[in-house]
Design a protein around this motif. Sequence first.
Motif, mmCIF file in Angstrom:
data_model
loop_
_atom_site.group_PDB
_atom_site.id
_atom_site.type_symbol
_atom_site.label_atom_id
_atom_site.label_comp_id
_atom_site.label_asym_id
_atom_site.label_seq_id
_atom_site.Cartn_x
_atom_site.Cartn_y
_atom_site.Cartn_z
ATOM 1 N N MET A 22 104.671 3.738 -6.885
ATOM 2 C CA MET A 22 105.432 4.827 -6.698
ATOM 3 C C MET A 22 104.666 6.276 -6.326
ATOM 4 S SD MET A 22 106.233 5.532 -10.739
ATOM 5 C CE MET A 22 105.764 4.072 -11.382
ATOM 6 N N THR A 23 105.399 7.136 -5.830
ATOM 7 C CA THR A 23 104.951 8.332 -5.300
ATOM 8 C C THR A 23 105.612 9.105 -6.277
ATOM 9 O OG1 THR A 23 104.388 7.803 -3.424
ATOM 10 C CG2 THR A 23 104.532 10.012 -3.813
ATOM 11 N N VAL A 24 104.966 10.331 -7.041
ATOM 12 C CA VAL A 24 105.916 11.190 -8.144
ATOM 13 C C VAL A 24 105.617 12.653 -7.560
ATOM 14 C CG1 VAL A 24 106.032 12.084 -10.384
ATOM 15 C CG2 VAL A 24 105.481 9.524 -9.777
ATOM 16 N N ILE A 25 106.504 13.526 -7.017
ATOM 17 C CA ILE A 25 106.318 14.639 -6.959
ATOM 18 C C ILE A 25 107.340 15.646 -7.509
ATOM 19 C CG2 ILE A 25 106.558 16.317 -4.800
ATOM 20 C CD1 ILE A 25 105.913 13.921 -2.989
ATOM 21 N N TRP A 26 106.767 17.052 -7.774
ATOM 22 C CA TRP A 26 107.681 18.059 -8.302
ATOM 23 C C TRP A 26 108.047 18.889 -7.342
ATOM 24 C CZ3 TRP A 26 108.057 20.007 -13.667
ATOM 25 C CH2 TRP A 26 108.622 21.386 -13.893
ATOM 26 N N VAL A 27 109.259 18.848 -6.879
ATOM 27 C CA VAL A 27 110.001 19.684 -5.889
ATOM 28 C C VAL A 27 110.511 20.924 -6.429
ATOM 29 C CG1 VAL A 27 111.550 19.844 -3.883
ATOM 30 C CG2 VAL A 27 110.576 17.481 -4.572
ATOM 31 N N GLU A 28 110.054 22.144 -6.062
ATOM 32 C CA GLU A 28 110.758 23.622 -6.204
ATOM 33 C C GLU A 28 111.469 23.925 -5.041
ATOM 34 O OE1 GLU A 28 107.601 26.119 -7.006
ATOM 35 O OE2 GLU A 28 107.188 25.087 -8.744
ATOM 36 N N VAL A 29 112.871 24.209 -5.196
ATOM 37 C CA VAL A 29 113.986 24.432 -4.151
ATOM 38 C C VAL A 29 114.355 25.815 -4.570
ATOM 39 C CG1 VAL A 29 115.880 23.666 -2.986
ATOM 40 C CG2 VAL A 29 114.586 22.038 -4.086
ATOM 41 N N ALA A 80 97.775 19.696 -9.777
ATOM 42 C CA ALA A 80 98.232 18.904 -8.471
ATOM 43 C C ALA A 80 98.172 19.554 -7.371
ATOM 44 C CB ALA A 80 99.581 18.665 -8.710
ATOM 45 N N ALA A 81 98.116 19.071 -6.009
ATOM 46 C CA ALA A 81 97.894 19.483 -4.809
ATOM 47 C C ALA A 81 99.249 20.010 -4.494
ATOM 48 C CB ALA A 81 97.415 18.419 -3.680
ATOM 49 N N VAL A 82 99.131 21.228 -3.829
ATOM 50 C CA VAL A 82 100.594 21.804 -3.490
ATOM 51 C C VAL A 82 100.921 21.833 -1.830
ATOM 52 C CG1 VAL A 82 101.941 24.100 -3.554
ATOM 53 C CG2 VAL A 82 100.582 23.326 -5.603
ATOM 54 N N THR A 83 101.916 21.741 -1.453
ATOM 55 C CA THR A 83 102.440 21.584 -0.124
ATOM 56 C C THR A 83 103.636 22.413 0.202
ATOM 57 O OG1 THR A 83 101.281 19.501 0.337
ATOM 58 C CG2 THR A 83 102.812 20.217 2.147
ATOM 59 N N GLU A 84 103.812 23.236 1.091
ATOM 60 C CA GLU A 84 105.067 23.862 1.227
ATOM 61 C C GLU A 84 105.688 23.396 2.706
ATOM 62 O OE1 GLU A 84 105.547 28.027 0.449
ATOM 63 O OE2 GLU A 84 103.998 27.913 -1.114
ATOM 64 N N TRP A 85 106.933 23.097 2.600
ATOM 65 C CA TRP A 85 107.330 22.360 3.822
ATOM 66 C C TRP A 85 108.828 23.079 3.814
ATOM 67 C CZ3 TRP A 85 105.120 20.484 7.941
ATOM 68 C CH2 TRP A 85 106.064 19.899 8.660
ATOM 69 N N HIS A 86 109.261 23.693 4.938
ATOM 70 C CA HIS A 86 110.536 24.312 4.971
ATOM 71 C C HIS A 86 111.019 25.113 3.928
ATOM 72 C CE1 HIS A 86 110.930 22.501 9.052
ATOM 73 N NE2 HIS A 86 110.741 21.381 8.458
ATOM 74 N N ARG A 87 110.334 25.715 3.198
ATOM 75 C CA ARG A 87 110.488 26.646 2.029
ATOM 76 C C ARG A 87 110.497 25.713 0.824
ATOM 77 N NH1 ARG A 87 115.087 30.230 2.269
ATOM 78 N NH2 ARG A 87 114.150 31.089 0.210
ATOM 79 N N LEU A 88 110.449 24.514 0.683
ATOM 80 C CA LEU A 88 110.309 23.823 -0.458
ATOM 81 C C LEU A 88 108.973 23.630 -0.755
ATOM 82 C CD1 LEU A 88 113.144 22.817 0.811
ATOM 83 C CD2 LEU A 88 112.637 20.677 -0.537
ATOM 84 N N ARG A 89 108.568 23.930 -1.888
ATOM 85 C CA ARG A 89 107.298 23.702 -2.584
ATOM 86 C C ARG A 89 107.182 22.347 -3.394
ATOM 87 N NH1 ARG A 89 103.327 27.986 -4.116
ATOM 88 N NH2 ARG A 89 101.844 27.159 -5.420
ATOM 89 N N THR A 90 106.282 21.540 -2.886
ATOM 90 C CA THR A 90 105.978 20.230 -3.540
ATOM 91 C C THR A 90 104.540 20.207 -4.494
ATOM 92 O OG1 THR A 90 105.094 19.216 -1.536
ATOM 93 C CG2 THR A 90 107.256 19.262 -1.834
ATOM 94 N N HIS A 91 104.596 19.693 -5.433
ATOM 95 C CA HIS A 91 103.458 19.819 -6.250
ATOM 96 C C HIS A 91 103.045 18.211 -6.388
ATOM 97 C CE1 HIS A 91 103.500 23.815 -7.914
ATOM 98 N NE2 HIS A 91 104.768 23.591 -7.841
ATOM 99 N N GLU A 121 120.875 31.341 -7.580
ATOM 100 C CA GLU A 121 120.195 32.612 -7.422
ATOM 101 C C GLU A 121 118.917 32.221 -8.264
ATOM 102 O OE1 GLU A 121 122.049 35.870 -9.038
ATOM 103 O OE2 GLU A 121 123.987 35.415 -8.224
ATOM 104 N N GLY A 122 118.610 31.258 -9.109
ATOM 105 C CA GLY A 122 117.554 30.930 -9.362
ATOM 106 C C GLY A 122 116.718 29.685 -8.830
ATOM 107 N N THR A 123 115.428 29.566 -9.162
ATOM 108 C CA THR A 123 114.794 28.304 -8.548
ATOM 109 C C THR A 123 115.337 26.829 -9.295
ATOM 110 O OG1 THR A 123 112.863 29.518 -8.283
ATOM 111 C CG2 THR A 123 112.485 26.988 -8.444
ATOM 112 N N PHE A 124 115.604 25.989 -8.356
ATOM 113 C CA PHE A 124 115.793 24.717 -8.837
ATOM 114 C C PHE A 124 114.743 23.605 -8.695
ATOM 115 C CE2 PHE A 124 117.977 20.446 -7.308
ATOM 116 C CZ PHE A 124 118.147 20.065 -8.547
ATOM 117 N N ALA A 125 114.301 23.111 -9.760
ATOM 118 C CA ALA A 125 113.214 22.062 -9.749
ATOM 119 C C ALA A 125 113.643 20.590 -10.039
ATOM 120 C CB ALA A 125 112.087 22.770 -10.575
ATOM 121 N N CYS A 126 112.975 19.867 -9.460
ATOM 122 C CA CYS A 126 113.273 18.417 -9.895
ATOM 123 C C CYS A 126 111.855 17.746 -9.585
ATOM 124 C CB CYS A 126 114.404 17.978 -9.185
ATOM 125 S SG CYS A 126 114.461 17.877 -7.380
ATOM 126 N N ILE A 127 111.903 16.549 -10.332
ATOM 127 C CA ILE A 127 110.973 15.449 -10.228
ATOM 128 C C ILE A 127 111.579 14.358 -9.301
ATOM 129 C CG2 ILE A 127 109.594 13.797 -11.249
ATOM 130 C CD1 ILE A 127 108.797 16.444 -12.236
#
Length: 134
Positions: free
Chosen positions: A33-40, A9-20, A97-103
């Motif tokens: 629909m649009t589907v994105i994996w978001v790492e916070v 998946a293409a990866v974009t970083e925006w304001h420290r959030l990383r999106t796949h 303290e750890g990464t939070f990820a959501c779809i």
Amino acid sequence: MLVRRQSEAAVTEWHRLRTHILMDAGELGSRNMTVIWVEVPPGTSQDLRSHEEAEQVYVAVQGEGTMSAAGDTERLVQGDMALIPPATDHAIANEGEGTFACISVVSPAVSVDELFDRQMAADVAGFEDDDDRY
């Protein structure tokens, strides 16, 4: 069945959030629909945003974080889902303290490129776009 691997998946970083970007508008034959994996990362949060026409679902897949919507804040852990109705201010945050990820699933679909272009223009102009999605 069509499959898009997170590693592809293409990866974009925006304001420290990383999106796949697992599925952008119109990709893989999808029209709705649009589907994105978001790492916070720890200590990161989004500004409030709202989508006039789209509803959005977040499903926590890693760690824990918070979802704020319409003045209410809920803690989300792996397996939890939050539904954000259209025209509802919302944001995700990670105070742990750890990464939070959501779809994130948005319907109807909006092109991620178009979305990030609006966000960049708003930042350059010194204001926030009320129609951001991520």
